[in-house]
Enzyme design. Structure first.
Site, mmCIF file in Angstrom:
data_model
loop_
_atom_site.group_PDB
_atom_site.id
_atom_site.type_symbol
_atom_site.label_atom_id
_atom_site.label_comp_id
_atom_site.label_asym_id
_atom_site.label_seq_id
_atom_site.Cartn_x
_atom_site.Cartn_y
_atom_site.Cartn_z
ATOM 1 N N PHE A 27 0.866 -1.179 0.000
ATOM 2 C CA PHE A 27 0.000 0.000 0.000
ATOM 3 C C PHE A 27 0.900 1.225 0.000
ATOM 4 C CE2 PHE A 27 -2.669 3.081 2.492
ATOM 5 C CZ PHE A 27 -3.753 3.157 1.618
ATOM 6 N N PRO B 189 7.896 11.259 1.064
ATOM 7 C CA PRO B 189 8.926 11.946 1.847
ATOM 8 C C PRO B 189 8.417 13.160 2.614
ATOM 9 C CG PRO B 189 9.834 11.292 -0.260
ATOM 10 C CD PRO B 189 8.363 10.970 -0.308
ATOM 11 N N SER C 258 1.164 11.981 8.021
ATOM 12 C CA SER C 258 -0.167 12.042 8.611
ATOM 13 C C SER C 258 -1.148 12.844 7.754
ATOM 14 C CB SER C 258 -0.089 12.658 10.014
ATOM 15 O OG SER C 258 0.657 11.824 10.881
ATOM 16 N N GLY D 119 13.709 -6.904 34.900
ATOM 17 C CA GLY D 119 14.896 -6.227 35.421
ATOM 18 C C GLY D 119 16.020 -6.214 34.408
ATOM 19 N N GLU E 200 -0.117 3.219 10.060
ATOM 20 C CA GLU E 200 -1.569 3.195 9.830
ATOM 21 C C GLU E 200 -2.283 4.271 10.649
ATOM 22 O OE1 GLU E 200 -3.568 -0.332 8.957
ATOM 23 O OE2 GLU E 200 -1.760 -1.498 8.610
ATOM 24 N N GLY E 201 -1.599 5.394 10.798
ATOM 25 C CA GLY E 201 -2.150 6.530 11.530
ATOM 26 C C GLY E 201 -1.565 6.626 12.921
ATOM 27 N N THR E 202 -0.841 7.701 13.208
ATOM 28 C CA THR E 202 -0.239 7.878 14.535
ATOM 29 C C THR E 202 -1.329 7.987 15.611
ATOM 30 O OG1 THR E 202 -0.284 10.285 14.365
ATOM 31 C CG2 THR E 202 1.685 9.152 13.514
ATOM 32 N N SER E 203 -0.921 7.852 16.846
ATOM 33 C CA SER E 203 -1.869 8.008 17.957
ATOM 34 C C SER E 203 -2.539 9.377 17.910
ATOM 35 C CB SER E 203 -1.157 7.820 19.299
ATOM 36 O OG SER E 203 -0.817 6.460 19.489
#
Length: 386
Positions: free
Chosen positions: A122, A127, A131, A343, A367-370
């Site tokens: 896809f 560049p 978003s 640890g 697939e789309g930032t938060s």
């Protein structure tokens, strides 16, 4: 149409065994070699994993979204690179064709995508375009090929394209008019072997070794008119529909990884002793396990509920964004707690925890930032009146 319960249960059992007995023992090797062994890829083909979401009439398994989510959870219990190997065929690489393709386009491509003979990618990100996906600069201009046939001349560069190194077919978003934003974007099926199509060297990445991303370059590539998906100007809408489904799939994978991490933490905490007793008996360790389990259960419920709603035909734009947002952030927290519970061992490669810690970081970006998911959630909530 859903599989009958007995058949689906058999599929889940087969995938669970494949993950635990075949894939997990190879995790360190894939990390070192940065590739999935060819024999494993062939086994994935034979199991039908490349065609999970493709209709049975085209050779796929034709899973519902709810069934696909449960399969994705199982596949999340190992290095995400294994799932990514066929993930573009199941999701973003094929779903534009599934949703918007003509009968002729589907017949030409889907059987070979479902079998894994063709790998899809896809191609949306560029560049200078991430978003803000409605601002793609790659252009498709009407023209002629060397034989005088009508084509689109495709020019531009796509970046960070998953499976580009192996892809035979790209779903490409390109601008066909000067209309602002997504209204000027169209979608195209672009075979790798077209003149003017080239793929760059795979990027070096933080995690998910074995799942390659690379640039894809188009230099006046002649794309047949018949390879356009939908009408001109519909590309952005197609891309958003594809991503709605893809986000739900990724959310399910996040749940699977979190469940794997919790299981590893419980096993380690039961064996590791400090102050004369297993660390599992220390309340602060228990608190981290409790928080991780609670958040994972919440994410699982959200994913499966949203998947069922999608299968019922409900608009789940907001819910898919919420599932991807919550699950990807959740698995990051679970991975961080896992490093803490292990640890020093959690920081060492031998235990695999630091590898998963790196692997899951990507889920909050692609697939789309938060932050994009937050915008979608807020926008859809206000649109629905709260």
């Amino acid at each position: 149409m859903a599989l009958d319960p007995e058949t689906f249960d058999a599929l889940i059992t087969t995938i669970r065994r494949f993950v635990s007995e075949r894939l997990r023992p190879l995790e360190a090797q894939v990390e070192t070699d940065d590739r999935i062994p060819d024999d494993v890829v062939q086994e994935m083909r034979e199991m039908g994993l490349f065609g999970l979401s493709i209709a049975e009439e085209y050779g796929g398994l034709g899973l519902t979204m709810a069934e696909e989510a449960r399969v994705a959870i199982e596949l999340g219990r190992t290095t995400p690179a294994f799932r990514s190997n066929f993930g573009t065929n199941v999701g973003i690489g094929s779903q534009g064709l599934v949703m918007a393709g003509t009968a002729e386009q589907k017949a030409q491509w889907l059987p070979r995508i479902a079998s894994g003979d063709i790998v899809t990618s896809f191609a949306l990100t560029e560049p200078d375009v991430g978003s803000d996906s409605g601002s793609v600069k790659t252009r498709a201009v009407r023209g002629k090929d060397e034989n005088g046939a009508d084509v689109y001349r495709l020019s531009g560069t796509k970046r960070y394209i998953t499976n580009a190194d192996r892809a035979d077919l790209f779903t490409v978003m390109a601008r066909t008019s000067d209309d602002p934003g997504g209204r000027g974007v169209s979608a195209f099926l672009v075979p790798r072997d077209l003149p003017g199509v080239s793929v760059g060297e795979p990027e070096k990445k933080m995690g998910q070794k074995g799942a390659k991303v690379a640039d894809v370059n188009f230099d006046d590539a002649p794309v047949p008119i018949a390879n356009r998906l939908g009408e001109e100007g519909e590309g952005f809408k197609i891309a958003m529909r594809v991503l709605d489904r893809g986000r739900l799939h990724i959310a399910a994978v996040c749940v699977g990884v979190a469940e794997r991490l919790i299981a590893d933490c419980v096993a380690y905490a039961g064996e590791r002793k400090q102050f004369g007793k297993p660390i599992a008996e220390h309340q602060l360790i228990q608190a981290m396990i409790a928080d991780s389990k609670t958040e994972t259960l919440a994410a699982r419920a959200l994913v499966l509920e949203t998947a069922a709603a999608k299968d019922a035909g409900t608009n789940v734009v907001m819910e898919s964004a919420a599932a991807k947002y919550y699950a990807s952030e959740m698995v990051g927290r679970v991975a961080d707690r896992a490093v803490q519970i292990f640890g020093g061992a959690g920081y060492i490669a031998d235990y695999g925890i630091e590898r998963l810690y790196r692997d899951v970081r990507l889920f909050r970006i692609y697939e789309g930032t938060s932050q994009i998911q937050q915008i979608i959630i807020a926008r859809e909530t206000m649109k629905r009146g709260g």
